[in-house]
Write a protein that holds these residues in place. Structure first.
Motif, PDB file in Angstrom:
ATOM      1  N   SER A 166       2.973  12.700  -8.665  1.00 28.55           N
ATOM      2  CA  SER A 166       2.364  12.762  -9.993  1.00 28.55           C
ATOM      3  C   SER A 166       2.033  11.390 -10.556  1.00 28.55           C
ATOM      4  O   SER A 166       1.133  11.261 -11.392  1.00 28.55           O
ATOM      5  N   LYS A 167       2.762  10.354 -10.124  1.00 24.49           N
ATOM      6  CA  LYS A 167       2.572   9.014 -10.688  1.00 24.49           C
ATOM      7  C   LYS A 167       2.765   7.969  -9.584  1.00 24.49           C
ATOM      8  O   LYS A 167       3.298   8.254  -8.523  1.00 24.49           O
ATOM      9  N   PHE A 168       2.319   6.752  -9.869  1.00 15.80           N
ATOM     10  CA  PHE A 168       2.708   5.607  -9.056  1.00 15.80           C
ATOM     11  C   PHE A 168       2.919   4.404  -9.962  1.00 15.80           C
ATOM     12  O   PHE A 168       2.380   4.338 -11.069  1.00 15.80           O
TER      13      PHE A 168
ATOM     14  N   ASP B  14      -1.465   7.520 -13.232  1.00 12.30           N
ATOM     15  CA  ASP B  14      -1.550   8.923 -12.830  1.00 12.30           C
ATOM     16  C   ASP B  14      -1.800   8.996 -11.316  1.00 12.30           C
ATOM     17  O   ASP B  14      -2.683   8.328 -10.785  1.00 12.30           O
ATOM     18  N   GLY B  15      -1.017   9.816 -10.623  1.00 15.29           N
ATOM     19  CA  GLY B  15      -1.085   9.855  -9.178  1.00 15.29           C
ATOM     20  C   GLY B  15      -2.372  10.429  -8.626  1.00 15.29           C
ATOM     21  O   GLY B  15      -2.800  10.044  -7.529  1.00 15.29           O
TER      22      GLY B  15
ATOM     23  N   ARG C  49       4.214   1.939  -5.476  1.00 14.07           N
ATOM     24  CA  ARG C  49       4.889   3.079  -4.872  1.00 14.07           C
ATOM     25  C   ARG C  49       4.589   4.369  -5.647  1.00 14.07           C
ATOM     26  O   ARG C  49       4.679   4.405  -6.881  1.00 14.07           O
ATOM     27  N   TYR C  50       4.271   5.425  -4.860  1.00  8.72           N
ATOM     28  CA  TYR C  50       4.091   6.766  -5.417  1.00  8.72           C
ATOM     29  C   TYR C  50       5.444   7.428  -5.649  1.00  8.72           C
ATOM     30  O   TYR C  50       6.405   7.201  -4.889  1.00  8.72           O
TER      31      TYR C  50
ATOM     32  N   CYS D 208       0.856  -1.180   0.000  1.00  9.57           N
ATOM     33  CA  CYS D 208       0.000   0.000   0.000  1.00  9.57           C
ATOM     34  C   CYS D 208       0.892   1.231   0.000  1.00  9.57           C
ATOM     35  O   CYS D 208       2.069   1.159   0.355  1.00  9.57           O
ATOM     36  N   ASP D 209       0.320   2.379  -0.393  1.00  8.70           N
ATOM     37  CA  ASP D 209       1.101   3.611  -0.352  1.00  8.70           C
ATOM     38  C   ASP D 209       0.185   4.814  -0.257  1.00  8.70           C
ATOM     39  O   ASP D 209      -0.974   4.778  -0.681  1.00  8.70           O
ATOM     40  N   PHE D 210       0.724   5.875   0.338  1.00  8.63           N
ATOM     41  CA  PHE D 210       0.051   7.154   0.506  1.00  8.63           C
ATOM     42  C   PHE D 210       0.589   8.128  -0.537  1.00  8.63           C
ATOM     43  O   PHE D 210       1.802   8.226  -0.715  1.00  8.63           O
ATOM     44  N   LYS D 211      -0.281   8.846  -1.208  1.00  8.66           N
ATOM     45  CA  LYS D 211       0.171   9.912  -2.098  1.00  8.66           C
ATOM     46  C   LYS D 211       0.858  10.983  -1.249  1.00  8.66           C
ATOM     47  O   LYS D 211       0.301  11.462  -0.266  1.00  8.66           O
TER      48      LYS D 211
END
Length: 611
Positions: free
Chosen positions: A201-203, A216-217, A195-196, A151-154
């Protein structure tokens, strides 16, 4: 008093077919990873600068620094998250049971106020996000049916969360409070990592289907892929972005690490392939990576950590490794006027360490079998495992020559060289003693009692065998036979360790009832008694080179050092020397002691002269 001089750290716990997580400190060159119940922090620029957090009750899985660098959140297989201070006494801020099973990934929000975790919810909840100080839920995370691996956070507003896992799905959530927005089913196998980019802007998601997909992030829409003509030939386990969000690093089961240029159109073009160290086996598979400042870090299945320069990726990396499993034996040798530390672990790993330098390489054997016990001299090494075989190895600086193993018919519990006749070795088993001459069994003696420990005098003329009944049997060694001379009774528990002093004038013994005794060899009388300060069984003993100090290591995690010319009460205690217990001890110098234990780490301690 005892001061910790250095810690020779373990490497991350790994598992075949699974990626692992290492993360970096936003305020320094430190990285953080997990092994057993411990969380290890070490600097990339100074790998021997190590600190360890060991407050988890269960095996740890992931740990991350908060973006403000003040806190660390670590998680374990029970679903527990602990949030603790980065500095000072590492005070616990809060603790929450977030999932009902193993946590596989964890990420902070960029404002250091929220945390998202993912993992095995045992059929219930696979993802949760919560406030770091109160544990309050901040969203609903539907959309997964199996274990969520990543998982990841922007890292910029508006906040977003992305998740992926064993159901081949990548989910995108908007918030807070977070709610499901959309799913992507572009992968055809486990999605191992997402991963962001640092600018949000992207992941990128990477998968066991060998694909890397770029999104697109902000909207979560698919943009492109890593070039299929240049992509990995095996499962991709991890991905990490460059600080400027223009490149990414990936690692794979194909044993390669690749740096990608992320183009404006959302596709990835291969920049270079890193020349990672290889030993020729499955242990070379790469399962973890991190782009941290100018450092490109890769981790192999065998625990080899390689550090490349991002500004000069073709430059040979700095590589180091260590133990992954509990260390069960330790020895200090003098080789070419240099103190060398040898350690072994049950998984068959033998590591050479150089004090002040660190990792000195692994000793590779023909058969990488488990190791239960070992004995070392300056030029030779004896090892045995659970297969009833004794392996004899010839050591030097660059290689290890190995003779064919000897099947002794029983499982050894101690090994000793008989130094007055170097080709002889004594092997004790649960029921008796076996003398080896080279790679042949010279004699076998059934003792008629349960053997638990043994030792051979430095001059090779005498052996002591300890029993389950707490008795010490002293034997004279004549050629390849033993003749019992006397029996000593003082212990009230099974003998666990016996060690002669370097000058052979004394010996020490210890038992499972937490007591140690120092004996005068000539008179066979007790020289130092009342050594009853451990709270659990004693596992190991060591003497200082000047015969003045004797140290004990115990299951209670402590090392206690006694001066044989003073009362046992005037001891030095090293509390919490090794998480889980101390299993190896040796003096490298008169006032320097080396210890190893269940935490898979080696520590070097300096004893003060004020005793």
């Amino acid at each position: 008093m005892a001061d910790l001089l250095e810690t020779l750290a373990c490497v991350p716990s790994t598992e075949r077919g699974r990626g692992i997580l290492i993360s970096g400190d936003p305020k320094s060159d430190s990285i953080i990873y997990c092994n057993g119940r411990a969380v290890i922090i070490r600097r990339l620029g100074a790998p021997m600068c190590v600190s360890i957090y060991g407050e988890h009750a269960h095996q740890t899985t992931v740990a991350r620094f908060s973006p403000n660098g003040e806190w660390i959140a670590s998680a374990d297989v029970s679903g527990m998250v602990r949030i603790w201070g980065r500095h000072g006494d590492r005070a616990l801020k809060s603790e929450f049971r977030v999932l009902s099973g193993r946590i596989d990934d964890l990420q902070w929000s960029p404002d250091s106020q929220r945390i998202v975790v993912s993992g095995d919810g045992k059929g219930k909840c696979f993802v949760r996000a919560f406030m770091w100080d109160s544990g309050t839920n901040i969203g609903e995370f539907d959309g997964h049916s199996k274990r969520v691996l990543s998982c990841d956070f922007k890292p910029t507003r508006p906040f977003r969360i992305v998740t992926c896992g064993e159901d081949f799905i990548l989910n995108f959530y908007e918030g807070p409070p977070f709610k499901f927005k959309q799913s992507h089913r572009d992968h055809s196998n486990f999605v191992n990592c997402v991963r962001y980019s640092p600018d949000g802007s992207k992941f990128i998601s990477v998968s066991s289907d060998k694909k890397g997909i770029i999104f697109d992030g902000k909207s979560g829409d698919k943009l492109g892929e890593l070039s299929m003509q240049e992509v990995h030939k095996g499962s991709i386990y991890a991905v990490s972005w460059s600080p400027n969000s223009k490149k990414a690093l990936t690692v794979s089961a194909d044993k390669t690490a690749k740096v990608w240029d992320i183009l404006d159109d959302g596709n990835g073009k291969l920049n270079c392939t890193l020349a990672c160290p290889v030993s020729g086996g499955v242990d070379d598979m790469l399962i973890g990576c991190l782009w941290h400042g100018d450092h490109l870090v890769t981790v192999s299945l065998g625990g080899m950590i390689s550090i490349f320069s991002a500004s000069d990726p073709q430059k040979p990396p700095t590589s180091f490794s260590g133990h992954m499993k509990s260390i069960n034996a330790l020895s200090c040798l003098l080789q070419s006027d240099q103190i060398t530390i040898l350690t072994t672990s049950y998984d068959g790993t033998i590591v050479r360490w150089i004090p002040g330098i660190g990792y000195g390489g692994k000793i590779h054997r023909k058969e990488n079998t488990q190791i239960k016990c070992f004995s070392a001299t300056e030029g030779e090494l004896l090892t045995s495992g659970f297969d009833n075989k004794v392996h004899r190895l010839s050591l030097n600086e660059s290689h290890c020559g190995e003779a064919e193993p000897v099947d002794v018919g029983f499982q050894p519990n101690n090994l000793h060289f008989i130094l007055k006749c170097p080709d002889l070795a004594l092997v004790s088993t649960d029921s008796g003693i076996i003398i080896l001459r080279g790679t042949e069994v010279a004699s076998t003696l059934n003792l008629g009692y349960a053997v638990t420990a043994s030792a051979v005098s430095p001059d090779g003329s005498e052996a002591i065998v300890g029993g389950q009944d707490g008795k010490l049997h002293i034997y004279v060694i004549e050629a390849a036979t033993l003749k019992e001379e006397t029996v000593l009774q003082k212990h009230r528990g099974a003998i666990t360790a016996i060690q002669y002093s370097p000058d052979a004038s004394m010996f020490a013994s210890a038992d499972a009832n937490r007591e140690a005794v120092v004996w005068d060899r000539a008179s066979q009388e007790v020289k130092l008694k009342n050594m009853l300060y451990h709270t659990a069984r004693i596992n190991c003993l060591a003497w200082s080179p000047d015969n003045r100090l004797v140290a004990t290591g115990s299951l209670d995690t402590c090392v206690i050092v006694y001066d044989v010319d003073r009362a046992a009460s005037s001891r030095t205690t090293i509390k919490g020397a090794h998480l889980g217990g101390v299993y190896g001890l040796a003096f490298s110098e008169e006032n320097t002691i080396v210890s190893a234990g269940e935490d898979a780490c080696v520590r070097v301690w300096r004893l003060s002269h004020e005793r």
